[in-house]
Design a protein around this motif. Structure first.
Motif, PDB file in Angstrom:
ATOM      1  N   GLY A   1     -33.008  18.961 -33.294  1.00 50.75           N
ATOM      2  CA  GLY A   1     -33.063  17.578 -32.837  1.00 50.75           C
ATOM      3  C   GLY A   1     -32.897  17.051 -33.525  1.00 50.75           C
ATOM      4  O   GLY A   1     -33.666  15.398 -33.111  1.00 50.75           O
ATOM      5  N   LYS A   2     -32.937  16.206 -34.603  1.00 53.78           N
ATOM      6  CA  LYS A   2     -32.775  15.934 -35.740  1.00 53.78           C
ATOM      7  C   LYS A   2     -31.950  14.806 -35.453  1.00 53.78           C
ATOM      8  O   LYS A   2     -30.814  14.587 -35.188  1.00 53.78           O
ATOM      9  CB  LYS A   2     -32.860  16.173 -37.197  1.00 53.78           C
ATOM     10  N   VAL A   3     -32.443  13.461 -35.489  1.00 54.34           N
ATOM     11  CA  VAL A   3     -31.155  11.900 -35.536  1.00 54.34           C
ATOM     12  C   VAL A   3     -30.114  12.402 -36.646  1.00 54.34           C
ATOM     13  O   VAL A   3     -30.348  12.759 -37.397  1.00 54.34           O
ATOM     14  CB  VAL A   3     -32.131  10.942 -35.607  1.00 54.34           C
ATOM     15  N   ALA A   4     -28.711  12.334 -36.433  1.00 56.27           N
ATOM     16  CA  ALA A   4     -27.766  12.658 -37.157  1.00 56.27           C
ATOM     17  C   ALA A   4     -26.426  11.427 -37.274  1.00 56.27           C
ATOM     18  O   ALA A   4     -25.577  11.688 -37.389  1.00 56.27           O
ATOM     19  CB  ALA A   4     -27.254  13.750 -37.112  1.00 56.27           C
ATOM     20  N   GLY A   5     -26.314  10.539 -36.278  1.00 58.48           N
ATOM     21  CA  GLY A   5     -25.602   9.663 -36.596  1.00 58.48           C
ATOM     22  C   GLY A   5     -25.773   8.911 -35.339  1.00 58.48           C
ATOM     23  O   GLY A   5     -27.216   8.949 -34.110  1.00 58.48           O
ATOM     24  N   ALA A   6     -24.971   8.336 -34.498  1.00 55.67           N
ATOM     25  CA  ALA A   6     -25.091   7.484 -33.555  1.00 55.67           C
ATOM     26  C   ALA A   6     -23.444   6.931 -32.873  1.00 55.67           C
ATOM     27  O   ALA A   6     -22.429   7.101 -33.779  1.00 55.67           O
ATOM     28  CB  ALA A   6     -25.350   6.132 -33.812  1.00 55.67           C
ATOM     29  N   PHE A   7     -23.347   6.393 -31.909  1.00 59.86           N
ATOM     30  CA  PHE A   7     -22.014   6.490 -30.851  1.00 59.86           C
ATOM     31  C   PHE A   7     -21.904   4.416 -31.472  1.00 59.86           C
ATOM     32  O   PHE A   7     -23.076   3.738 -31.037  1.00 59.86           O
ATOM     33  CB  PHE A   7     -22.091   6.531 -29.881  1.00 59.86           C
ATOM     34  N   LEU A   8     -21.264   4.202 -31.637  1.00 61.66           N
ATOM     35  CA  LEU A   8     -20.686   2.598 -31.778  1.00 61.66           C
ATOM     36  C   LEU A   8     -19.675   1.937 -30.766  1.00 61.66           C
ATOM     37  O   LEU A   8     -18.865   2.427 -30.703  1.00 61.66           O
ATOM     38  CB  LEU A   8     -21.121   1.967 -33.376  1.00 61.66           C
ATOM     39  N   ARG A   9     -20.250   0.969 -30.371  1.00 66.50           N
ATOM     40  CA  ARG A   9     -19.165   0.167 -29.360  1.00 66.50           C
ATOM     41  C   ARG A   9     -19.259  -1.253 -30.313  1.00 66.50           C
ATOM     42  O   ARG A   9     -20.427  -2.237 -30.498  1.00 66.50           O
ATOM     43  CB  ARG A   9     -20.199  -0.352 -27.718  1.00 66.50           C
ATOM     44  N   ASP A  10     -17.966  -1.643 -31.018  1.00 68.27           N
ATOM     45  CA  ASP A  10     -17.819  -3.292 -31.137  1.00 68.27           C
ATOM     46  C   ASP A  10     -17.584  -3.750 -30.500  1.00 68.27           C
ATOM     47  O   ASP A  10     -16.470  -4.013 -29.837  1.00 68.27           O
ATOM     48  CB  ASP A  10     -15.675  -2.153 -31.885  1.00 68.27           C
ATOM     49  N   ARG A  11     -17.976  -4.717 -30.177  1.00 65.92           N
ATOM     50  CA  ARG A  11     -18.191  -6.317 -29.046  1.00 65.92           C
ATOM     51  C   ARG A  11     -16.929  -6.832 -29.594  1.00 65.92           C
ATOM     52  O   ARG A  11     -16.667  -7.938 -28.169  1.00 65.92           O
ATOM     53  CB  ARG A  11     -19.271  -6.383 -29.203  1.00 65.92           C
ATOM     54  N   LEU A  12     -16.376  -6.791 -30.260  1.00 61.60           N
ATOM     55  CA  LEU A  12     -15.296  -7.544 -30.630  1.00 61.60           C
ATOM     56  C   LEU A  12     -14.013  -7.210 -29.724  1.00 61.60           C
ATOM     57  O   LEU A  12     -13.395  -7.820 -29.122  1.00 61.60           O
ATOM     58  CB  LEU A  12     -14.955  -7.953 -31.223  1.00 61.60           C
ATOM     59  N   ASP A  13     -13.578  -5.996 -29.952  1.00 57.56           N
ATOM     60  CA  ASP A  13     -12.690  -5.315 -29.145  1.00 57.56           C
ATOM     61  C   ASP A  13     -13.057  -4.249 -28.281  1.00 57.56           C
ATOM     62  O   ASP A  13     -11.800  -3.638 -27.209  1.00 57.56           O
ATOM     63  CB  ASP A  13     -11.033  -4.486 -30.563  1.00 57.56           C
ATOM     64  N   GLY A  14     -14.244  -3.753 -27.673  1.00 58.76           N
ATOM     65  CA  GLY A  14     -14.604  -2.892 -26.999  1.00 58.76           C
ATOM     66  C   GLY A  14     -14.402  -1.352 -27.239  1.00 58.76           C
ATOM     67  O   GLY A  14     -14.766  -0.404 -26.844  1.00 58.76           O
ATOM     68  N   SER A  15     -14.327  -1.342 -28.648  1.00 58.67           N
ATOM     69  CA  SER A  15     -14.058  -0.295 -29.227  1.00 58.67           C
ATOM     70  C   SER A  15     -14.906   1.127 -28.940  1.00 58.67           C
ATOM     71  O   SER A  15     -16.088   0.310 -29.766  1.00 58.67           O
ATOM     72  CB  SER A  15     -12.716   0.015 -30.284  1.00 58.67           C
ATOM     73  N   ARG A  16     -14.903   1.964 -29.290  1.00 59.27           N
ATOM     74  CA  ARG A  16     -16.623   3.463 -29.403  1.00 59.27           C
ATOM     75  C   ARG A  16     -15.823   3.722 -29.851  1.00 59.27           C
ATOM     76  O   ARG A  16     -14.573   4.860 -30.150  1.00 59.27           O
ATOM     77  CB  ARG A  16     -16.411   4.085 -27.967  1.00 59.27           C
ATOM     78  N   ILE A  17     -16.709   4.333 -31.194  1.00 56.80           N
ATOM     79  CA  ILE A  17     -16.824   5.026 -32.635  1.00 56.80           C
ATOM     80  C   ILE A  17     -17.873   6.112 -32.389  1.00 56.80           C
ATOM     81  O   ILE A  17     -18.613   5.627 -32.454  1.00 56.80           O
ATOM     82  CB  ILE A  17     -16.439   4.928 -33.580  1.00 56.80           C
TER      83      ILE A  17
END
Length: 543
Positions: free
Chosen positions: A202-218
């Motif tokens: 249950g420990k935070v271990a990262g994130a999903f990111l949204r590129d606001r220039l091209d809409g991609s998600r990583i």
């Protein structure tokens, strides 16, 4: 890697590699944390949902100062710490920070009297460790008026003369980030953290990111995550499965810019407004700017602007202290407003809430850095990274080295070398087809990175209705400073929108066309970025 053209490669790297630290927020606080962490040996990824420094860190009063107001509130620790940090910032980045003599006039019935001013400035000098040559001087009314003849004469009892430091807040942030990138940190602007990741415990271990220039998600994985999102700190905390009851209160500060042809200010002045607030009037590059207001703000931090009421308040304050000017709304060339993230204190007005910084930790391990001041960014970062080091018992990290680490562009042995450096580069500029004036401006602005700007300018040549010097600056901003949009360049990389609004109106479209060509933008992307720039221009004009 700190080039817009390398964004696809950077995102690919971010998605494939596990980082020791993910920093959410690319203002001065996040930038400082990234630099401190990477120079201790951590692998670091920093992301910002907007451009770097687009929030508070490009919209301050642009001073590195200890803050006399905090002395008045008896916040002696803040005065001492930020006072000492002023010189550290100056020595590490003299091309974006310079000593600025400040005049504090005192009038009959004002907030400060002769005794209070003298005693206060003496304590200020002592707490901040001010060198003897920069310590306060007390002035008679006649001496005060010789320094600034525009001051109100009625009831003038004298003045205090002391040293603060003027800076370009956005440029300072960019130079910190460039140094962090040089040391190995991966930094991505226009990427929003939209979902946090957790491990089996249950420990935070990262994130999903949204590129606001091209809409991609990583997806990005990290051992530690620190929330340094400034005004958006609570928004990032809302993504966390575990929360606490602390929260921010946003305070809005607005500024106005007037040509020195209408406001021929000789000397930076710190003065009483009619309602007792303290206001700055500061000369800069042929302009004088006045600020700041201090009011609670409940709107969207992405859409903050100076209102008619803010402008009127600052004009009234300026006309009260400089009564011969008779300034009006027509004299205001541009404005800016930003929000300060303050830690909520029940029942207090914005100007009374402490500017102290705090680090919060949720049950998930998400660290949140809140509060603080531009001046104290480096020490705040040191404290935050110290906390991460204490967590990481199985890893050996080095000590903090940022106190004596020259920032990008500031690689001088001594800050006193800057003037001679600028004059030398002014002559060298002619070898690249630039004028001495252009060379002087570039050297003063970019410091020890000036040669690279010269080379870009020489390669770019003239065209698109832009001089070689401007084209060189655009190329440098894209390849070396991750400028991805015309607004990135005209607001955060140059400050022209605030201090040379006429130039932006004249060359903004040409620069947009040029960046469209360099970045291979589609017609839709160009239209969106043009609209963003038009909005920024309208906002700065107070429309």
């Amino acid at each position: 890697m700190f080039s817009t053209l390398l964004r696809p490669k950077m995102k690919q790297h971010a998605s494939r590699f596990r980082f020791e630290l993910l920093v959410i927020g690319g203002g001065i606080t996040g930038a400082g944390i990234a630099l401190d962490a990477v120079t201790r040996g951590m692998s670091v990824l920093l992301v910002d949902m907007q451009d770097f420094a687009e929030g508070t860190s490009s919209r301050s009063t642009k001073l590195i100062h200890g803050g006399l107001r905090y002395l008045k509130q008896m916040e002696l620790k803040i005065v001492a710490e930020t006072g000492r940090e002023r010189k550290v910032v100056y020595e590490n980045a003299p091309h974006v920070t310079e000593p600025e003599r400040m005049l504090l006039p005192f009038h009959k019935g004002g907030t400060f009297g002769p005794f209070m001013t003298s005693a206060g400035l003496a304590v200020y000098d002592r707490l901040a460790g001010v060198e003897k040559v920069e310590r306060r001087t007390m002035l008679s009314p006649e001496e005060t008026l010789r320094l600034e003849p525009l001051l109100k004469r009625d009831g003038l009892l004298g003045g205090g003369h002391y040293v603060e430091y003027r800076t370009d807040d956005a440029r300072l942030t960019i130079e910190v980030l460039k140094k962090a990138a040089e040391k190995g940190a991966l930094c991505l602007n226009h990427c929003r953290a939209e979902e946090l990741l957790y491990d089996k415990e249950g420990k935070v271990a990262g994130a999903f990111l949204r590129d606001r220039l091209d809409g991609s998600r990583i997806r990005v994985d990290a051992d530690h995550v620190i929330n340094a999102a400034g005004p958006w700190v609570d928004e990032v905390r809302s993504l966390d499965a575990f929360d606490n009851d602390k929260h921010l209160k946003l305070s809005k500060g607005s500024h106005i810019v007037i040509s020195q042809s209408r406001f021929p200010l000789r000397q930076a002045v710190y003065f009483d407004s009619p309602d007792g607030r303290m206001i700055f009037a500061i000369p800069r590059d042929g302009k004088a700017y006045v600020g700041t207001t201090d009011t609670f703000y409940d709107g969207d931090p992405e859409d903050v602007a100076a209102t008619d009421e803010d402008v009127e308040y600052l004009l009234n304050a300026a006309n009260g202290m400089f009564p011969g000017l008779l300034l009006s709304r027509a004299d205001v060339e541009s404005t800016w407003a930003g929000v300060r993230p303050l830690i909520h204190e029940e029942g207090k007005d914005p100007s009374e809430i402490s500017r102290k910084d705090e680090i919060w930790e949720s049950e998930s391990g998400l660290l949140t850095m809140a509060g603080g001041k531009l001046t104290g960014y480096r020490k705040m970062a040191e404290d935050a990274v110290d906390r991460i080091v204490r967590r990481s018992k199985n890893r050996a990290y080095g000590p903090c080295v940022t106190k004596a680490l020259r920032l990008s562009g500031g690689e001088f042995g001594d800050p006193g070398e800057l003037d001679a450096f600028i004059e030398g580069k002014a002559k060298e500029a002619e070898l690249y087809g630039l004028t001495r004036k252009e060379g002087r401006e570039i050297a003063a602005f970019y410091g020890t990175n000036a040669d690279l700007v010269f080379r870009f300018a020489h390669t770019a040549g003239d065209g698109a209705g832009l001089s070689a010097a401007v084209r060189g600056r655009v190329l440098y901003a894209i390849h070396e400073e991750m400028a991805a949009t015309p607004a990135d360049f005209l607001v955060r990389r140059t400050g022209w929108l605030f201090f040379d609004a006429g130039r932006v109106r004249e060359e903004g479209k040409k620069i947009t066309d040029y960046m469209t060509e360099l970045l291979f933008l589609s017609p839709e992307e160009k239209a969106r970025m043009s609209e963003e720039l038009d909005h920024a221009i309208s906002e700065a004009a107070g429309q």
